[in-house]
Design a protein around this motif. Sequence first.
Motif, PDB file in Angstrom:
ATOM      1  N   PRO A 105       0.836  -1.205   0.000  1.00 23.11           N
ATOM      2  CA  PRO A 105       0.000   0.000   0.000  1.00 23.11           C
ATOM      3  C   PRO A 105       0.874   1.261   0.000  1.00 23.11           C
ATOM      4  O   PRO A 105       1.948   1.274   0.624  1.00 23.11           O
ATOM      5  N   PRO A 106       0.433   2.307  -0.689  1.00 23.52           N
ATOM      6  CA  PRO A 106       1.241   3.530  -0.775  1.00 23.52           C
ATOM      7  C   PRO A 106       1.702   4.063   0.583  1.00 23.52           C
ATOM      8  O   PRO A 106       2.857   4.470   0.736  1.00 23.52           O
ATOM      9  N   ARG A 107       0.839   4.040   1.575  1.00 21.35           N
ATOM     10  CA  ARG A 107       1.200   4.564   2.905  1.00 21.35           C
ATOM     11  C   ARG A 107       2.297   3.745   3.580  1.00 21.35           C
ATOM     12  O   ARG A 107       2.961   4.236   4.482  1.00 21.35           O
ATOM     13  N   ASP A 108       2.464   2.493   3.134  1.00 24.19           N
ATOM     14  CA  ASP A 108       3.488   1.630   3.727  1.00 24.19           C
ATOM     15  C   ASP A 108       4.847   1.755   3.035  1.00 24.19           C
ATOM     16  O   ASP A 108       5.820   1.143   3.479  1.00 24.19           O
ATOM     17  N   CYS A 109       4.905   2.519   1.955  1.00 28.39           N
ATOM     18  CA  CYS A 109       6.186   2.766   1.275  1.00 28.39           C
ATOM     19  C   CYS A 109       6.928   3.832   2.076  1.00 28.39           C
ATOM     20  O   CYS A 109       6.438   4.956   2.228  1.00 28.39           O
ATOM     21  N   GLN A 110       8.093   3.472   2.576  1.00 33.50           N
ATOM     22  CA  GLN A 110       8.802   4.343   3.507  1.00 33.50           C
ATOM     23  C   GLN A 110       9.672   5.400   2.843  1.00 33.50           C
ATOM     24  O   GLN A 110      10.099   6.350   3.495  1.00 33.50           O
ATOM     25  N   ASP A 111       9.952   5.209   1.542  1.00 35.91           N
ATOM     26  CA  ASP A 111      10.779   6.189   0.844  1.00 35.91           C
ATOM     27  C   ASP A 111      10.447   6.151  -0.645  1.00 35.91           C
ATOM     28  O   ASP A 111       9.652   5.320  -1.100  1.00 35.91           O
ATOM     29  N   MET A 112      11.038   7.063  -1.392  1.00 33.05           N
ATOM     30  CA  MET A 112      10.754   7.159  -2.824  1.00 33.05           C
ATOM     31  C   MET A 112      11.219   5.921  -3.589  1.00 33.05           C
ATOM     32  O   MET A 112      10.578   5.525  -4.560  1.00 33.05           O
ATOM     33  N   THR A 113      12.286   5.294  -3.140  1.00 37.38           N
ATOM     34  CA  THR A 113      12.767   4.082  -3.815  1.00 37.38           C
ATOM     35  C   THR A 113      11.702   2.987  -3.732  1.00 37.38           C
ATOM     36  O   THR A 113      11.374   2.340  -4.732  1.00 37.38           O
ATOM     37  N   ALA A 114      11.147   2.792  -2.569  1.00 40.50           N
ATOM     38  CA  ALA A 114      10.100   1.782  -2.377  1.00 40.50           C
ATOM     39  C   ALA A 114       8.840   2.154  -3.156  1.00 40.50           C
ATOM     40  O   ALA A 114       8.215   1.302  -3.796  1.00 40.50           O
ATOM     41  N   LEU A 115       8.485   3.414  -3.106  1.00 40.21           N
ATOM     42  CA  LEU A 115       7.296   3.884  -3.823  1.00 40.21           C
ATOM     43  C   LEU A 115       7.463   3.692  -5.329  1.00 40.21           C
ATOM     44  O   LEU A 115       6.565   3.186  -6.004  1.00 40.21           O
ATOM     45  N   ARG A 116       8.614   4.059  -5.846  1.00 40.13           N
ATOM     46  CA  ARG A 116       8.872   3.900  -7.282  1.00 40.13           C
ATOM     47  C   ARG A 116       8.872   2.435  -7.701  1.00 40.13           C
ATOM     48  O   ARG A 116       8.408   2.091  -8.784  1.00 40.13           O
ATOM     49  N   ALA A 117       9.372   1.573  -6.835  1.00 43.10           N
ATOM     50  CA  ALA A 117       9.363   0.136  -7.140  1.00 43.10           C
ATOM     51  C   ALA A 117       7.925  -0.365  -7.271  1.00 43.10           C
ATOM     52  O   ALA A 117       7.622  -1.174  -8.158  1.00 43.10           O
ATOM     53  N   GLU A 118       7.042   0.116  -6.432  1.00 42.25           N
ATOM     54  CA  GLU A 118       5.637  -0.284  -6.510  1.00 42.25           C
ATOM     55  C   GLU A 118       4.968   0.278  -7.757  1.00 42.25           C
ATOM     56  O   GLU A 118       4.179  -0.399  -8.413  1.00 42.25           O
ATOM     57  N   ILE A 119       5.287   1.519  -8.092  1.00 42.99           N
ATOM     58  CA  ILE A 119       4.743   2.111  -9.323  1.00 42.99           C
ATOM     59  C   ILE A 119       5.231   1.326 -10.535  1.00 42.99           C
ATOM     60  O   ILE A 119       4.452   1.021 -11.448  1.00 42.99           O
ATOM     61  N   ASP A 120       6.507   0.963 -10.545  1.00 42.60           N
ATOM     62  CA  ASP A 120       7.050   0.159 -11.652  1.00 42.60           C
ATOM     63  C   ASP A 120       6.342  -1.191 -11.749  1.00 42.60           C
ATOM     64  O   ASP A 120       6.029  -1.664 -12.846  1.00 42.60           O
ATOM     65  N   ALA A 121       6.092  -1.811 -10.613  1.00 40.02           N
ATOM     66  CA  ALA A 121       5.387  -3.098 -10.607  1.00 40.02           C
ATOM     67  C   ALA A 121       3.956  -2.930 -11.134  1.00 40.02           C
ATOM     68  O   ALA A 121       3.475  -3.759 -11.919  1.00 40.02           O
ATOM     69  N   LEU A 122       3.315  -1.862 -10.728  1.00 37.71           N
ATOM     70  CA  LEU A 122       1.966  -1.586 -11.208  1.00 37.71           C
ATOM     71  C   LEU A 122       1.970  -1.324 -12.713  1.00 37.71           C
ATOM     72  O   LEU A 122       1.098  -1.818 -13.442  1.00 37.71           O
TER      73      LEU A 122
END
Length: 101
Positions: free
Chosen positions: A6-23
């Motif tokens: 979940p977006p709120r559980d992404c602790q930094d931009m690296t993690a957030l970007r990894a999730e966006i890439d996966a999506l």
Amino acid sequence: MTELTPPRDCQDMTALRAEIDALDRRLVALLATRATYIDRAIELKQENGWPARIPDRVEEVVSKVCQEAEGQGLDPKLIETLWRELIDWSIAREAQVIVAE
């Protein structure tokens, strides 16, 4: 298919970007699957003597995705723009084969 964080559980931009890439990979895979349905539509349209573009169907599809967008809290104008481009691409793909036959 692994679950997205979940977006709120992404602790930094690296993690957030990894999730966006996966999506994004999932979205591309879904679009590739949609293209296989377009290929089948080509076959069915040829069998029935139908043209690639059926205006009423185009408007039906656009209306449905815009309603879905509203229900999901997305801008329906953005979705309409994206889907009209997707539909135009699909119809062009169909027309290449249907006209060639």
